[in-house]
Write a protein that holds these residues in place. Structure first.
Motif, PDB file in Angstrom:
ATOM      1  N   LEU A   1     -91.213 -22.530  74.581  1.00 34.45           N
ATOM      2  CA  LEU A   1     -90.114 -22.826  73.676  1.00 34.45           C
ATOM      3  C   LEU A   1     -89.059 -21.724  73.729  1.00 34.45           C
ATOM      4  CD1 LEU A   1     -92.225 -24.030  70.627  1.00 34.45           C
ATOM      5  CD2 LEU A   1     -91.107 -25.435  72.354  1.00 34.45           C
ATOM      6  N   GLU A   2     -87.849 -22.072  73.314  1.00 36.45           N
ATOM      7  CA  GLU A   2     -86.753 -21.116  73.238  1.00 36.45           C
ATOM      8  C   GLU A   2     -86.167 -21.155  71.837  1.00 36.45           C
ATOM      9  OE1 GLU A   2     -83.773 -21.951  76.141  1.00 36.45           O
ATOM     10  OE2 GLU A   2     -85.205 -22.181  77.782  1.00 36.45           O
ATOM     11  N   THR A   3     -85.819 -19.989  71.311  1.00 36.48           N
ATOM     12  CA  THR A   3     -85.184 -19.936  70.001  1.00 36.48           C
ATOM     13  C   THR A   3     -83.903 -20.773  70.009  1.00 36.48           C
ATOM     14  OG1 THR A   3     -85.996 -17.674  69.744  1.00 36.48           O
ATOM     15  CG2 THR A   3     -84.291 -18.407  68.207  1.00 36.48           C
ATOM     16  N   GLY A   4     -83.746 -21.592  68.977  1.00 39.46           N
ATOM     17  CA  GLY A   4     -82.529 -22.386  68.852  1.00 39.46           C
ATOM     18  C   GLY A   4     -82.520 -23.669  69.640  1.00 39.46           C
ATOM     19  N   SER A   5     -83.673 -24.051  70.239  1.00 43.04           N
ATOM     20  CA  SER A   5     -83.713 -25.253  71.076  1.00 43.04           C
ATOM     21  C   SER A   5     -84.685 -26.265  70.503  1.00 43.04           C
ATOM     22  CB  SER A   5     -84.130 -24.894  72.505  1.00 43.04           C
ATOM     23  OG  SER A   5     -85.489 -24.497  72.530  1.00 43.04           O
ATOM     24  N   ILE A   6     -84.556 -27.510  70.965  1.00 42.75           N
ATOM     25  CA  ILE A   6     -85.496 -28.575  70.624  1.00 42.75           C
ATOM     26  C   ILE A   6     -86.054 -29.140  71.920  1.00 42.75           C
ATOM     27  CG2 ILE A   6     -83.646 -30.326  70.499  1.00 42.75           C
ATOM     28  CD1 ILE A   6     -85.336 -31.707  68.289  1.00 42.75           C
ATOM     29  N   MET A   7     -87.351 -29.351  71.949  1.00 47.72           N
ATOM     30  CA  MET A   7     -88.024 -29.809  73.157  1.00 47.72           C
ATOM     31  C   MET A   7     -88.970 -30.956  72.815  1.00 47.72           C
ATOM     32  SD  MET A   7     -90.389 -27.577  75.809  1.00 47.72           S
ATOM     33  CE  MET A   7     -88.967 -26.625  76.373  1.00 47.72           C
ATOM     34  N   VAL A   8     -89.056 -31.922  73.703  1.00 48.32           N
ATOM     35  CA  VAL A   8     -89.969 -33.058  73.564  1.00 48.32           C
ATOM     36  C   VAL A   8     -91.146 -32.840  74.496  1.00 48.32           C
ATOM     37  CG1 VAL A   8     -90.234 -35.536  73.923  1.00 48.32           C
ATOM     38  CG2 VAL A   8     -88.102 -34.640  72.967  1.00 48.32           C
ATOM     39  N   GLN A   9     -92.362 -33.043  73.993  1.00 50.82           N
ATOM     40  CA  GLN A   9     -93.531 -32.990  74.863  1.00 50.82           C
ATOM     41  C   GLN A   9     -94.447 -34.160  74.535  1.00 50.82           C
ATOM     42  OE1 GLN A   9     -94.165 -31.034  77.576  1.00 50.82           O
ATOM     43  NE2 GLN A   9     -95.760 -32.574  77.839  1.00 50.82           N
ATOM     44  N   HIS A  10     -94.766 -34.938  75.556  1.00 52.12           N
ATOM     45  CA  HIS A  10     -95.596 -36.114  75.373  1.00 52.12           C
ATOM     46  C   HIS A  10     -97.059 -35.756  75.576  1.00 52.12           C
ATOM     47  CE1 HIS A  10     -96.492 -40.400  75.296  1.00 52.12           C
ATOM     48  NE2 HIS A  10     -97.274 -40.209  76.347  1.00 52.12           N
ATOM     49  N   ALA A  11     -97.883 -36.057  74.580  1.00 54.17           N
ATOM     50  CA  ALA A  11     -99.346 -36.009  74.663  1.00 54.17           C
ATOM     51  C   ALA A  11     -99.894 -34.711  75.255  1.00 54.17           C
ATOM     52  CB  ALA A  11     -99.854 -37.205  75.473  1.00 54.17           C
ATOM     53  N   PRO A  12     -99.573 -33.563  74.674  1.00 50.39           N
ATOM     54  CA  PRO A  12    -100.123 -32.319  75.216  1.00 50.39           C
ATOM     55  C   PRO A  12    -101.592 -32.143  74.864  1.00 50.39           C
ATOM     56  CG  PRO A  12     -98.910 -31.859  73.202  1.00 50.39           C
ATOM     57  CD  PRO A  12     -98.733 -33.329  73.486  1.00 50.39           C
ATOM     58  N   ASP A  13    -102.320 -31.440  75.719  1.00 45.94           N
ATOM     59  CA  ASP A  13    -103.685 -31.044  75.417  1.00 45.94           C
ATOM     60  C   ASP A  13    -103.651 -29.773  74.590  1.00 45.94           C
ATOM     61  OD1 ASP A  13    -104.845 -33.107  76.753  1.00 45.94           O
ATOM     62  OD2 ASP A  13    -105.376 -31.973  78.551  1.00 45.94           O
ATOM     63  N   LEU A  14    -104.241 -29.805  73.401  1.00 45.73           N
ATOM     64  CA  LEU A  14    -104.334 -28.625  72.552  1.00 45.73           C
ATOM     65  C   LEU A  14    -105.813 -28.370  72.266  1.00 45.73           C
ATOM     66  CD1 LEU A  14    -101.409 -29.348  70.047  1.00 45.73           C
ATOM     67  CD2 LEU A  14    -101.327 -28.194  72.274  1.00 45.73           C
ATOM     68  N   PHE A  15    -106.546 -27.931  73.278  1.00 47.46           N
ATOM     69  CA  PHE A  15    -107.989 -27.751  73.173  1.00 47.46           C
ATOM     70  C   PHE A  15    -108.392 -26.290  72.990  1.00 47.46           C
ATOM     71  CE2 PHE A  15    -108.131 -31.677  76.090  1.00 47.46           C
ATOM     72  CZ  PHE A  15    -108.094 -32.524  74.999  1.00 47.46           C
ATOM     73  N   CYS A  16    -107.443 -25.384  72.873  1.00 43.95           N
ATOM     74  CA  CYS A  16    -107.771 -23.981  72.662  1.00 43.95           C
ATOM     75  C   CYS A  16    -108.050 -23.723  71.186  1.00 43.95           C
ATOM     76  CB  CYS A  16    -106.642 -23.091  73.165  1.00 43.95           C
ATOM     77  SG  CYS A  16    -105.029 -23.462  72.441  1.00 43.95           S
TER      78      CYS A  16
END
Length: 497
Positions: free
Chosen positions: A195-210
């Motif tokens: 991510l970057e400060t001041g930005s918006i990002m779309v992410q489809h179906a990420p793995d968050l297994f940590c």
């Protein structure tokens, strides 16, 4: 209500680094060496010459492969991204208008800290002094049939309707997912969302297994560009009732012609999770989160004395899938699409829903992935709230929204999205603008409904309620999906206030 399934590879991320044999200096060197060692003026029997040449080629290729794998392994351990070399940097810099991407360096030896397991993975490349007026990063997460196209539309409205310091800007990826969503290192299995400060990002179906702490580190301290005064991350999590999600998925993929080609080649019952060094199966990735009896992060919510998902429940779904897939005489070599088009609704629905739950690596598994990520984001936000000094005083705000609510009340939900993302300046003017943009979104959605979209299946099928009730009563799918439904409602209730 349906949204097209995104393979997460929207951004142009293919570079010369994806081809280990492209512009290979080792191969060129080997070729030059052969010319020097075996001049054309020396007569050598063709068989000996061919054998000697083969040995040189094998040695050169082995040396090149060893060096390539070493560099690639060190980069994957550090970032979870794709192969990284000078060709990648040059290509990426060209794609971003000449802006240099971060160069990952070997971390210095530091005292072990469980919050910072791998500094080169979790920390950013320093903070810049002069940042944008908007001091958060925004991440919008969706899944198959929870609002993929909706997310892209909302991000576009931010871009065109709210320029200026009160709202985030789009990155070079625009409204598309920058990461292949099954891409992460085995040691800390979470998608690396830079991510970057001041930005918006779309992410489809990420793995968050940590772990929750690792996830908080990745979101708040990982990334490409952070500015002094960065306040943290806002996450908009687009989810859905799992029964609605399953029926919408079934209707979507039984359209003629099929809207997405992957249904012609994917095995819906395959539970392997073969991502590079990761050799676990999908249940081994998902069950550590979903198999708990209760969750302190969810106000000690219990699910009838059962975990959200047991291994037996996962195995029962897998066995039901195997009993349906390529077991009929006329479907022995048939694709998933052939099965969906030839089975009656109950069997076809069960097969499609099994794919949405147990087929985790390729395009499936999103019902369970959604549940996992709801729990992990809640746990990570609590970790940040209770250990603020570990995260430089930053915030992790998670706002859960439902596609079903957007369908029923598009203007109201669009306003809530804009109000969460766009900073309030205390003026009636900005509030009035948000209301006006929300009404325009509603008009756009209604026009899209009337025009017809293959991604929208809501209201097109008379048997939707019957199929949802069938799944609720099914002994294999009903119990785990019912518990996930309770989880969805709890997270939505918190965000609704």
């Amino acid at each position: 209500d349906g949204e097209g399934r995104d393979d997460g590879n929207d951004a142009a991320d293919t570079t010369a680094a994806d081809d280990p044999e492209a512009d290979d200096p080792a191969a060129d060197s080997a070729a030059r060496g052969r010319e020097t060692i075996i001049p054309s003026t020396i007569a050598i029997p063709s068989t000996a010459k061919a054998g000697f040449t083969s040995i040189l080629i094998i040695v050169a290729f082995a040396a090149h492969t060893l060096l390539y794998d070493l560099l690639n392994h060190r980069h994957r351990e550090a970032t979870g991204f794709f192969d990284f070399d000078k060709s990648t940097t040059a290509t990426a810099a060209t794609a971003t208008g000449g802006r240099d991407l971060p160069i990952w360096e070997e971390p210095e030896e530091v005292e072990f800290d469980p919050w910072r397991l791998l500094p080169s993975v979790f920390t950013s490349q320093g903070q810049e002094e002069d940042g944008p007026g908007y001091d958060f990063s925004v991440l919008l997460i969706s899944y198959h049939k929870t609002g993929h196209d909706l997310g892209e539309d909302l991000v576009d409205y931010i871009k065109y309707e709210f320029p200026g310091p009160n709202a985030p800007h789009l990155t070079e990826y625009g409204n598309k997912s920058p990461l292949k969503h099954r891409r992460h290192p085995a040691k800390t299995p979470c998608a690396r969302i830079h991510l970057e400060t001041g930005s918006i990002m779309v992410q489809h179906a990420p793995d968050l297994f940590c772990t929750p702490g690792e996830l908080a580190q990745i979101l708040l301290l990982g990334g490409d560009r952070h500015f002094v005064g960065d306040r943290g991350v806002k996450v908009v999590h687009l989810v859905r009732n799992p029964f609605e999600m399953a029926v919408s998925n079934y209707h979507y993929h039984t359209q003629v012609p099929p809207p997405e080609p992957w249904v012609n080649k994917q095995n819906p019952c395959d539970i392997e999770y073969a991502e590079d060094a990761i050799t676990d199966t999908y249940p081994e990735m998902i069950l550590p989160t979903l198999s708990k009896m209760k969750y302190a992060s969810l106000n000690n919510l219990e699910f009838g004395g059962q975990p959200l998902l047991t291994r037996d429940e996962f195995d029962m779904i897998t066995h039901d899938c195997l009993s349906l897939y390529q077991t009929k005489k006329k479907l022995k070599r048939a694709s998933l699409l052939d099965h969906l088009m030839n089975y009656d609704a109950p069997e076809g629905l069960r097969l499609a829903t099994a794919e949405m739950m147990v087929q985790g690596y390729h395009n499936g598994g999103d019902i369970l992935r959604m549940a996992n990520n709801m729990v992990k984001l809640k746990q990570a936000s609590m970790k940040v709230a209770s250990h603020g000094d570990k995260f430089q005083g930053k915030e992790l705000r998670v706002y859960t929204m439902s596609l079903d609510d957007f369908i029923e009340r598009p203007a109201e939900m669009a306003y809530k999205f804009f109000d969460f993302v766009v900073d309030n300046d205390g003026t009636d003017e900005l509030r009035t603008k948000k209301e006006g943009v929300a009404r325009r979104y509603e008009q756009y959605y209604e026009k899209k409904m009337k025009k017809g979209s293959r991604h929208i299946t809501h209201g097109k099928n008379r048997n939707s309620e019957e199929l949802k009730e069938y799944l609720r009563q099914d002994p294999v799918f009903g119990p785990p999906m019912g518990k996930i439904e309770s989880l969805v409602e709890m997270c939505l209730a918190e965000s609704r206030g």
